[in-house]
Design a protein around this motif. Structure first.
Motif, mmCIF file in Angstrom:
data_model
loop_
_atom_site.group_PDB
_atom_site.id
_atom_site.type_symbol
_atom_site.label_atom_id
_atom_site.label_comp_id
_atom_site.label_asym_id
_atom_site.label_seq_id
_atom_site.Cartn_x
_atom_site.Cartn_y
_atom_site.Cartn_z
ATOM 1 N N LYS A 23 -34.287 -17.528 22.463
ATOM 2 C CA LYS A 23 -35.232 -18.056 21.261
ATOM 3 C C LYS A 23 -35.287 -19.484 20.931
ATOM 4 C CE LYS A 23 -33.528 -13.990 18.525
ATOM 5 N NZ LYS A 23 -32.285 -13.521 17.343
ATOM 6 N N GLU A 24 -34.367 -20.363 21.458
ATOM 7 C CA GLU A 24 -34.432 -21.750 21.335
ATOM 8 C C GLU A 24 -35.648 -22.134 22.127
ATOM 9 O OE1 GLU A 24 -31.549 -25.479 22.224
ATOM 10 O OE2 GLU A 24 -31.234 -23.901 23.602
ATOM 11 N N LEU A 25 -35.507 -21.606 23.355
ATOM 12 C CA LEU A 25 -36.798 -22.322 24.259
ATOM 13 C C LEU A 25 -38.096 -21.753 23.530
ATOM 14 C CD1 LEU A 25 -37.771 -23.148 27.028
ATOM 15 C CD2 LEU A 25 -37.349 -21.057 28.009
ATOM 16 N N LEU A 26 -38.110 -20.629 23.152
ATOM 17 C CA LEU A 26 -39.474 -20.027 22.535
ATOM 18 C C LEU A 26 -39.950 -20.894 21.399
ATOM 19 C CD1 LEU A 26 -42.001 -18.382 22.994
ATOM 20 C CD2 LEU A 26 -40.626 -16.446 22.152
ATOM 21 N N ILE A 27 -38.980 -21.155 20.524
ATOM 22 C CA ILE A 27 -39.160 -21.997 19.299
ATOM 23 C C ILE A 27 -39.730 -23.148 19.653
ATOM 24 C CG2 ILE A 27 -38.061 -22.878 17.268
ATOM 25 C CD1 ILE A 27 -36.498 -20.137 17.133
ATOM 26 N N LYS A 28 -38.836 -24.020 20.569
ATOM 27 C CA LYS A 28 -39.360 -25.159 20.818
ATOM 28 C C LYS A 28 -40.557 -25.492 21.372
ATOM 29 C CE LYS A 28 -34.739 -27.410 20.610
ATOM 30 N NZ LYS A 28 -33.630 -27.989 21.263
ATOM 31 N N ILE A 29 -40.883 -24.418 22.439
ATOM 32 C CA ILE A 29 -42.113 -24.497 23.130
ATOM 33 C C ILE A 29 -43.321 -24.432 22.125
ATOM 34 C CG2 ILE A 29 -43.860 -23.125 24.673
ATOM 35 C CD1 ILE A 29 -41.614 -22.654 26.455
ATOM 36 N N LEU A 30 -43.168 -23.309 21.085
ATOM 37 C CA LEU A 30 -44.262 -23.200 20.160
ATOM 38 C C LEU A 30 -44.389 -24.623 19.193
ATOM 39 C CD1 LEU A 30 -43.520 -19.506 18.845
ATOM 40 C CD2 LEU A 30 -45.313 -20.497 20.698
ATOM 41 N N GLU A 31 -43.220 -25.267 18.950
ATOM 42 C CA GLU A 31 -43.162 -26.345 17.983
ATOM 43 C C GLU A 31 -43.843 -27.466 18.666
ATOM 44 O OE1 GLU A 31 -39.118 -27.058 16.955
ATOM 45 O OE2 GLU A 31 -39.199 -25.395 15.298
ATOM 46 N N VAL A 32 -43.492 -27.846 20.129
ATOM 47 C CA VAL A 32 -43.959 -28.923 20.913
ATOM 48 C C VAL A 32 -45.402 -28.846 21.028
ATOM 49 C CG1 VAL A 32 -43.895 -30.110 23.062
ATOM 50 C CG2 VAL A 32 -41.667 -29.616 21.797
ATOM 51 N N ASN A 33 -46.185 -27.593 21.274
ATOM 52 C CA ASN A 33 -47.280 -27.400 21.440
ATOM 53 C C ASN A 33 -48.172 -27.023 20.343
ATOM 54 O OD1 ASN A 33 -47.710 -27.823 24.501
ATOM 55 N ND2 ASN A 33 -45.624 -26.523 24.375
ATOM 56 N N ASN A 34 -47.490 -26.866 19.049
ATOM 57 C CA ASN A 34 -48.064 -26.644 17.814
ATOM 58 C C ASN A 34 -49.009 -25.448 18.012
ATOM 59 O OD1 ASN A 34 -48.823 -27.025 14.960
ATOM 60 N ND2 ASN A 34 -50.825 -28.186 15.574
ATOM 61 N N ILE A 35 -48.344 -24.518 18.655
ATOM 62 C CA ILE A 35 -48.922 -23.183 18.822
ATOM 63 C C ILE A 35 -48.517 -21.932 17.660
ATOM 64 C CG2 ILE A 35 -49.158 -20.978 20.247
ATOM 65 C CD1 ILE A 35 -48.505 -23.207 22.448
ATOM 66 N N GLU A 36 -49.432 -21.551 17.171
ATOM 67 C CA GLU A 36 -49.312 -20.456 16.238
ATOM 68 C C GLU A 36 -48.998 -18.964 16.907
ATOM 69 O OE1 GLU A 36 -52.677 -20.002 13.318
ATOM 70 O OE2 GLU A 36 -52.659 -22.490 13.297
ATOM 71 N N SER A 37 -48.079 -18.191 16.333
ATOM 72 C CA SER A 37 -47.741 -17.024 16.916
ATOM 73 C C SER A 37 -49.028 -16.126 17.267
ATOM 74 C CB SER A 37 -46.726 -16.379 16.115
ATOM 75 O OG SER A 37 -47.130 -15.903 14.996
ATOM 76 N N ARG A 38 -50.208 -16.076 16.532
ATOM 77 C CA ARG A 38 -51.104 -15.228 16.701
ATOM 78 C C ARG A 38 -52.064 -15.672 17.830
ATOM 79 N NH1 ARG A 38 -55.788 -17.667 15.076
ATOM 80 N NH2 ARG A 38 -55.579 -19.621 13.595
ATOM 81 N N LYS A 39 -51.582 -16.747 18.406
ATOM 82 C CA LYS A 39 -52.097 -17.427 19.698
ATOM 83 C C LYS A 39 -51.754 -16.777 20.913
ATOM 84 C CE LYS A 39 -55.621 -20.107 17.987
ATOM 85 N NZ LYS A 39 -56.920 -20.045 18.146
ATOM 86 N N ILE A 40 -50.408 -16.335 20.552
ATOM 87 C CA ILE A 40 -49.630 -15.648 21.965
ATOM 88 C C ILE A 40 -50.481 -14.535 22.526
ATOM 89 C CG2 ILE A 40 -47.579 -15.133 22.995
ATOM 90 C CD1 ILE A 40 -46.191 -16.736 20.697
ATOM 91 N N VAL A 41 -50.608 -14.601 23.710
ATOM 92 C CA VAL A 41 -51.211 -13.363 24.658
ATOM 93 C C VAL A 41 -50.203 -12.515 24.916
ATOM 94 C CG1 VAL A 41 -52.661 -12.516 26.251
ATOM 95 C CG2 VAL A 41 -53.369 -14.451 24.796
ATOM 96 N N SER A 42 -49.329 -13.329 25.883
ATOM 97 C CA SER A 42 -48.299 -12.608 26.448
ATOM 98 C C SER A 42 -47.177 -13.339 26.920
ATOM 99 C CB SER A 42 -48.878 -11.468 27.659
ATOM 100 O OG SER A 42 -49.178 -12.204 28.650
ATOM 101 N N VAL A 43 -45.811 -12.985 27.417
ATOM 102 C CA VAL A 43 -44.757 -13.575 27.761
ATOM 103 C C VAL A 43 -44.128 -12.689 28.984
ATOM 104 C CG1 VAL A 43 -42.501 -14.579 27.106
ATOM 105 C CG2 VAL A 43 -44.258 -14.404 25.409
ATOM 106 N N THR A 44 -44.016 -13.546 30.044
ATOM 107 C CA THR A 44 -43.236 -13.229 31.233
ATOM 108 C C THR A 44 -41.929 -13.764 31.219
ATOM 109 O OG1 THR A 44 -45.419 -12.496 32.377
ATOM 110 C CG2 THR A 44 -43.216 -12.689 33.662
ATOM 111 N N LEU A 45 -40.791 -13.184 31.379
ATOM 112 C CA LEU A 45 -39.684 -13.783 31.505
ATOM 113 C C LEU A 45 -38.897 -13.444 32.771
ATOM 114 C CD1 LEU A 45 -38.984 -12.873 27.821
ATOM 115 C CD2 LEU A 45 -38.462 -15.214 28.466
ATOM 116 N N THR A 46 -38.361 -14.181 33.535
ATOM 117 C CA THR A 46 -37.251 -13.881 34.620
ATOM 118 C C THR A 46 -36.026 -14.410 34.369
ATOM 119 O OG1 THR A 46 -37.875 -15.869 35.933
ATOM 120 C CG2 THR A 46 -39.341 -14.094 36.316
#
Length: 113
Positions: A23-46
């Motif tokens: 969650k910390e990683l995803l939240i910071k990525i969204l904040e730093v890049n000023n991305i709204e959640s509706r703009k997310i297409v997909s997430v791949t995690l390893t």
């Protein structure tokens, strides 16, 4: 569409620690890049093979992002890899320049960032 890379390290192999790190990683990525959640297409995690308590992708659902396609997979078992490492590839609908983010011990993966 563009993709953002990121990585972090969990403090341990418990569900809470894995989900908190993700969650910390995803939240910071969204904040730093000023991305709204509706703009997310997909997430791949390893994750490295020592992460067994839960799927890191569960964090995406717990954040309320239920419409996003998420997949978890096991990272290759590479000698000298960082233990408890979670890597993320986030696809977003944007033309903006994006900043990749490496947190905690994962900063060692990309000292150039």
């Amino acid at each position: 569409m563009k993709a953002i890379r990121g990585a972090t390290v969990s403090t341990g192999n418990t569900e809470n620690e894995i989900l908190d790190a993700t969650k910390e990683l995803l939240i910071k990525i969204l904040e730093v890049n000023n991305i709204e959640s509706r703009k997310i297409v997909s997430v791949t995690l390893t994750s490295t093979s020592d992460i067994t308590a839960c799927f890191p992708g569960k964090a995406v659902r717990e954040m309320g992002l239920h419409e996003i396609s998420v997949i978890d997979t096991l990272a290759p078992n590479i000698q000298e890899d960082i233990p408890l490492c979670i890597r993320l590839l986030l696809y977003v609908d944007t033309d903006e320049k994006l900043k990749h983010l490496y947190l905690r011990e994962a900063k060692k993966l990309r000292p150039d960032r």
